[in-house]
Design an enzyme around this catalytic site. Structure first.
Site, mmCIF file in Angstrom:
data_model
loop_
_atom_site.group_PDB
_atom_site.id
_atom_site.type_symbol
_atom_site.label_atom_id
_atom_site.label_comp_id
_atom_site.label_asym_id
_atom_site.label_seq_id
_atom_site.Cartn_x
_atom_site.Cartn_y
_atom_site.Cartn_z
ATOM 1 N N VAL A 324 0.434 -0.952 -0.585
ATOM 2 C CA VAL A 324 0.219 -0.122 -0.153
ATOM 3 C C VAL A 324 0.866 0.906 -0.160
ATOM 4 O O VAL A 324 0.939 2.251 -0.694
ATOM 5 C CB VAL A 324 -1.067 0.146 1.352
ATOM 6 N N ASP A 371 -8.084 31.467 -34.286
ATOM 7 C CA ASP A 371 -8.922 32.282 -35.061
ATOM 8 C C ASP A 371 -7.567 33.947 -35.193
ATOM 9 O O ASP A 371 -7.420 34.437 -34.573
ATOM 10 C CB ASP A 371 -9.701 32.023 -35.151
ATOM 11 N N ASP A 673 -14.819 30.791 -32.706
ATOM 12 C CA ASP A 673 -15.593 31.142 -32.136
ATOM 13 C C ASP A 673 -17.379 30.493 -32.827
ATOM 14 O O ASP A 673 -18.470 30.976 -32.016
ATOM 15 C CB ASP A 673 -15.556 32.446 -31.925
ATOM 16 N N ASN A 739 8.485 6.382 -1.095
ATOM 17 C CA ASN A 739 8.797 5.051 -0.844
ATOM 18 C C ASN A 739 9.056 4.393 -2.123
ATOM 19 O O ASN A 739 9.767 3.073 -1.016
ATOM 20 C CB ASN A 739 6.972 4.736 -2.499
ATOM 21 N N ASN A 767 2.485 6.569 5.463
ATOM 22 C CA ASN A 767 2.386 6.934 4.057
ATOM 23 C C ASN A 767 1.249 7.588 4.056
ATOM 24 O O ASN A 767 0.976 8.462 2.592
ATOM 25 C CB ASN A 767 1.898 5.615 3.247
ATOM 26 N N THR A 770 2.509 11.827 6.761
ATOM 27 C CA THR A 770 3.696 12.756 5.871
ATOM 28 C C THR A 770 3.739 12.854 4.009
ATOM 29 O O THR A 770 4.100 13.207 4.026
ATOM 30 C CB THR A 770 5.155 12.196 6.630
ATOM 31 N N ASP A 771 3.448 11.859 4.051
ATOM 32 C CA ASP A 771 3.721 12.134 2.225
ATOM 33 C C ASP A 771 1.985 12.470 1.549
ATOM 34 O O ASP A 771 2.166 12.911 0.547
ATOM 35 C CB ASP A 771 3.008 10.344 1.497
#
Length: 939
Positions: A324, A371, A673, A739, A767, A770-771
């Site tokens: 995870v 245009d 347009d 990670n 995970n 703090t991430d």
């Protein structure tokens, strides 16, 4: 009311041919449209297009009598041809759209992670991931559902009713019941209900800008034209969805429903599929890689643990926790938040986004197809040059703002009497009105833009239209017609009557016998006449629309257009916006090519392109629609890099240009347009609609709308898009580098046969907490100063460039080494395993905080402006508070396996974690020399 046409149709048709057919350069554009016709078109016995046939031939062809169609015949044809409305294409069900959102690889990975977390009892984590997934899925569903509504907007443009001749009587009928062969009446303010061939006009003008891109109303006529003319040049046709701005007319319906020009565009629009954005492709690749990595981590941890004698269930729980950690659950939320905040910032820069992923696509743009009218130019006709008394005078100021001055030989001067006489007569012979509503900063115009230019020019000399009308009230007029090409008005003046005229130079000049010279009026000789015509040609050669102005004192309406005094020439143009040059320079520095694609005249398009620097000494050519039609797809793809301006192009050709650019690997931004722009906008990687002048169709087909219709706002939006992608790259690099450090720490200790350095709860906390907030803070990081001096990314390029991958690897490995060092030192110094875990946990958390600052740029040093992201400062501050609670709140010691750190412990962990800063900075310096930033390639 219109008189009955039954008694005078033959004489009216014969009298309609009062001027020779207009000619234009040959074209084969009509062969480009999809051949979808209604039954009455299939039934025609002639292969001659409608605009090339005479009116009496059309009446015979469509079997329309002098009393129009009978009610029975109209009902019969309606049953054969079907209703006059655009078909509803196959609708995608909401459930199908919702299911597509769940097919995203990263979403699938997160759903699996949710199920595993719930199965293992981590309900809080499972709930958090569920909320993130639901948020991302619902947002994607809403965006795609709205994008499917473009065809519905096109259908809403159809007129609700029409005035048709049925059984000898004019009556209101529902527009959907019109059939081929119906005779219809048109007047100012009407929306044209079907494509129709004009058989009678009285000063009729229609606004076709939504269909053809023509910037001014088109004067209509009834005579047969060349067969091989582009849609914009078929001036004897009135098109469904266009509006009548002036005059009146009668017409014969020749196409209804999906056979109209609007219908053909609707068919193209329905066949154009929405492409995926570079960000979506990148995130899918990331998701697949993370899914494989997660499975590998689970397998490796379980196998190593079992081989070391640990319980299978214990190692499975730990392996899933670490897996995870491999998949950053916050990624969809952080991406969505980053894009949503980008959308908010874009609003301040006059851009409204309809699809969140399109924000990032802006940053990938390599070509902007724009245009001309209203985007590069102000869409406000402005007098630029005046030829009077044998002198050429420049007029400053742009648009409808009456601020400006007159310049002669480079020096401003007070208007002379001949100049005042010209401006006075031009304003008196105009019906336009200059207004500025209360509380509005901008002047606007009511009326014809060409007449508005004369009114504004007069106001710059102190001759204001309301005061002139009060002083010289109009008594009579000879209105402008496409045949006469002039307008003459008669006014009551203090010393009698005054006639004023404006029109085509050759027409006005032919009615003049005298010319103003200084304070006098002198005879107009052949030499002066030729000099005036030469001056008019020179001004026209500069893409100026030239009008001549004349007057006559003591005039009567019967002779007002004869024996006039020539006053001078006025050259006008829709001027470029002041900020366009700077925006184009920014595009060149950013390596973004710019192409002008317009339905306007080639001479005008090229003149504007030269003035703004789009065409210059560095090459770049212009092509017209007919020239483009003769190019094969292979030739177009080969030469498209050298073409800067496309003029008089059709909707099919705009789509073809975008497709050719995409085949060359470009990420294409397309502006527009009108309805004619909608298929190309939908096909482009980023479609940009004009918010002010744009139709609902273009806004629904586009990804973004400009609230000020300004090209500079597109460039600002590109900068914002680049910043969004840069920030996505920052926080994604930060998350995955973190990670890598976590996986390296756990994997390294496992390979060395050591105890696990972290608990499953500690890993999950790192995970999720703090991430999370630091990553979100990086999503609003201020952009690098050189953001718009870098080349654009290619469509195939990954988020993970070699420099970023190298930086992630260095940061992850250094984090692994530092954290393993702390863990090994703690164990060897005789500290209990729980203490060693806590010290490692704190070091890991702190190293993440330092790393967040490192990843604010993958090229530039963090020391330049280390703390100018206040949201990151707040995020780190909050996380330090949470860390303190985990360490010093007794109730949290057991679940987290922590203990209060001493001063020496803090010194150890802080110093160890701070080493990440110089390590990553050294890596940046080295990487910058191994893989230097590529220079921008200007076009």
């Amino acid at each position: 009311m219109w008189p009955n046409v039954g008694s005078d149709v033959d004489s009216r048709l014969s009298c309609a041919v009062v001027c020779p057919p207009q000619r234009s350069e040959p074209s084969v554009l009509q062969t480009l449209y999809i051949s979808t016709v209604t039954p009455f078109e299939n039934a025609t016995s002639s292969s001659i297009p409608w605009h090339a046939q005479s009116t009496d031939a059309l009446l015979r062809e469509l079997k329309t009598g002098t009393s129009g169609l009978s009610h029975a015949e109209a009902a019969k044809r309606l049953a054969q041809q079907g209703p006059n409305e655009l078909e509803a294409g196959p609708q995608t069900s909401p459930w199908s759209i919702l299911l597509r959102q769940l097919q995203n690889v990263l979403i699938v990975v997160l759903l699996i992670a949710t199920a595993l977390s719930a199965f293992l009892g981590h309900t809080i984590e499972a709930a958090a991931i569920t909320v993130i997934v639901a948020f991302a899925v619902i947002l994607g569903f809403v965006q795609e559902y709205r994008a499917e509504r473009a065809i519905d907007a096109l259908r809403r443009m159809a007129a609700p009713s029409a005035t048709a001749l049925r059984g000898g009587e004019w009556m209101e009928v529902p527009a959907r019941e019109l059939v081929g062969g119906d005779l219809i009446a048109l007047k100012a303010g009407d929306r044209v209900p079907a494509d129709a061939r004009l058989i009678q006009v009285t000063n009729l003008k229609t606004d076709e800008s939504a269909l053809t891109g023509e910037s001014v109303p088109v004067a209509k006529q009834t005579v047969a034209l060349d067969a091989d003319l582009a849609v914009a040049d078929r001036t004897n046709l009135a098109y469904s969805g266009s509006s009548v701005t002036y005059g009146r007319g009668r017409a014969l319906v020749v196409a209804t429903g999906m056979s109209t020009e609007f219908g053909k565009i609707a068919r193209m629009l329905a066949t154009v599929e929405l492409g995926r954005t570079p960000l979506q492709d990148n995130l899918d690749r990331v998701g697949r890689s993370l899914a494989r990595a997660g499975l590998g981590v689970v397998a490796a941890i379980v196998v190593l643990g079992v081989l070391r004698g640990s319980a299978f269930i214990e190692m499975l729980v730990f392996g899933v926790a670490l897996a995870v950690a491999v998949v950053p659950e916050a990624l969809p939320a952080v991406v969505t938040i980053s894009l949503a905040l980008g959308v908010q910032r874009l609003v301040k820069r006059h851009a409204l986004m309809r699809r969140l992923p399109a924000v990032e696509t802006l940053g990938s743009t390599t070509i902007i197809c724009t245009d001309k009218t209203g985007t590069l130019t102000k869409d406000e006709m402005t007098a630029r040059k005046i030829w009077v008394d044998s002198e050429l005078i420049d007029v400053s100021g742009t648009g409808y703002d009456p601020a400006g001055s007159f310049v002669r030989d480079g020096q401003p001067f007070d208007p002379s009497e001949p100049l005042l006489a010209l401006l006075r007569a031009g304003a008196l012979a105009s019906d336009a009105e200059l207004v500025r509503p209360a509380q509005e900063p901008r002047w606007t115009l009511r009326g014809d833009p060409t007449e508005g230019a004369l009114v504004v020019a007069a106001a710059k000399a102190g001759l204001h239209k309301p005061e002139l009308d009060a002083r010289f009230p109009r008594e009579d007029e000879i209105p402008f017609t496409s045949e006469a090409k002039r307008m003459t008005t008669l006014h009551r003046a203090p010393d009698g009557r005054l006639a004023c005229a404006k029109g085509a130079p050759e027409i006005i000049l032919s009615s003049c016998r005298r010319v103003a010279s200084g304070a006098a009026v002198v005879p107009l000789d052949d030499q002066t006449r030729q000099r005036i015509l030469t001056a008019a040609q020179d001004m026209a050669g500069q893409a100026l629309r030239v009008l001549a102005v004349a007057s006559k004192p003591d005039a009567e309406i019967q002779s007002a257009a004869q024996d006039m005094t020539f006053l001078g020439l006025v050259g006008m143009i829709d001027p470029p916006r002041d900020e366009v040059r700077d925006a184009l320079r920014t595009c060149r520095e950013a390596g973004i090519g710019v192409l002008m694609i317009t339905g306007d005249h080639p001479v005008t398009a090229q003149a504007v392109a030269r003035e703004i620097g789009l065409i210059g000494n560095d090459g770049g050519r212009a092509v017209t629609g007919p020239e483009l039609a003769e190019m094969s797809d292979e030739t177009l793809e080969r030469e498209i890099e050298s073409i800067r301006v496309y003029a008089r192009v059709s909707p099919v050709q705009k789509l073809r240009i975008v497709t050719a650019l995409q085949r060359r690997g470009h990420v294409v931004g397309m502006t527009g347009d009108g309805v004619n722009d909608a298929p190309a906008l939908k096909k482009a990687d980023i479609g940009v609609a004009m918010g002010i002048t744009g139709t609902d169709v273009t806004k629904e087909a586009a990804d973004m709308s400009l609230t000020d219709d300004n090209f500079a706002s597109i460039v600002a939006a590109v900068e914002e898009g680049r910043g969004v992608f840069d920030n996505i790259k920052k926080f994604l690099g930060y998350l995955l580098a973190s990670n890598i450090g976590e996986i390296g720490l756990v994997g390294g200790t496992a390979l060395l046969g050591m105890p696990l350095p972290l608990t499953a709860v500690q890993i999950l906390y790192v995970n999720l907490a703090t991430d999370g907030l630091p990553a979100i803070a990086l999503s609003v990081d201020p952009p690098d100063q050189d953001l718009m001096r870098r080349p654009p990314r290619t469509k195939q390029s990954s988020i993970f460039t070699r420099p970023l991958l190298a930086l992630m690897l260095v940061a992850g490995l250094w984090s692994t080494a530092v954290n393993m060092g702390v863990f090994v030192w703690a164990l060897k110094s005789g500290r209990p395993v729980d203490d060693a875990m806590t010290l490692t946990f704190v070091t890991l958390v702190l190293i993440q905080f330092f790393k967040a600052y490192n990843f604010r740029s993958d090229r530039h040093s963090v020391m330049r402006q280390p703390f100018n992201n206040r949201w990151l400062n707040l995020a780190i501050g909050w996380e330090l508070v949470l860390l303190g609670l985990i360490l010093y709140l007794p109730a949290l010691h057991t679940p987290f396996g922590t203990f209060p750190l001493s001063g020496s412990d803090w010194t150890l962990t802080a110093c160890a974690s701070a080493t990440i800063v110089p390590a990553v900075e050294l890596a940046k310096w080295t990487i910058g020399r191994v893989w230097p930033e590529p220079a921008s390639v200007t076009r």
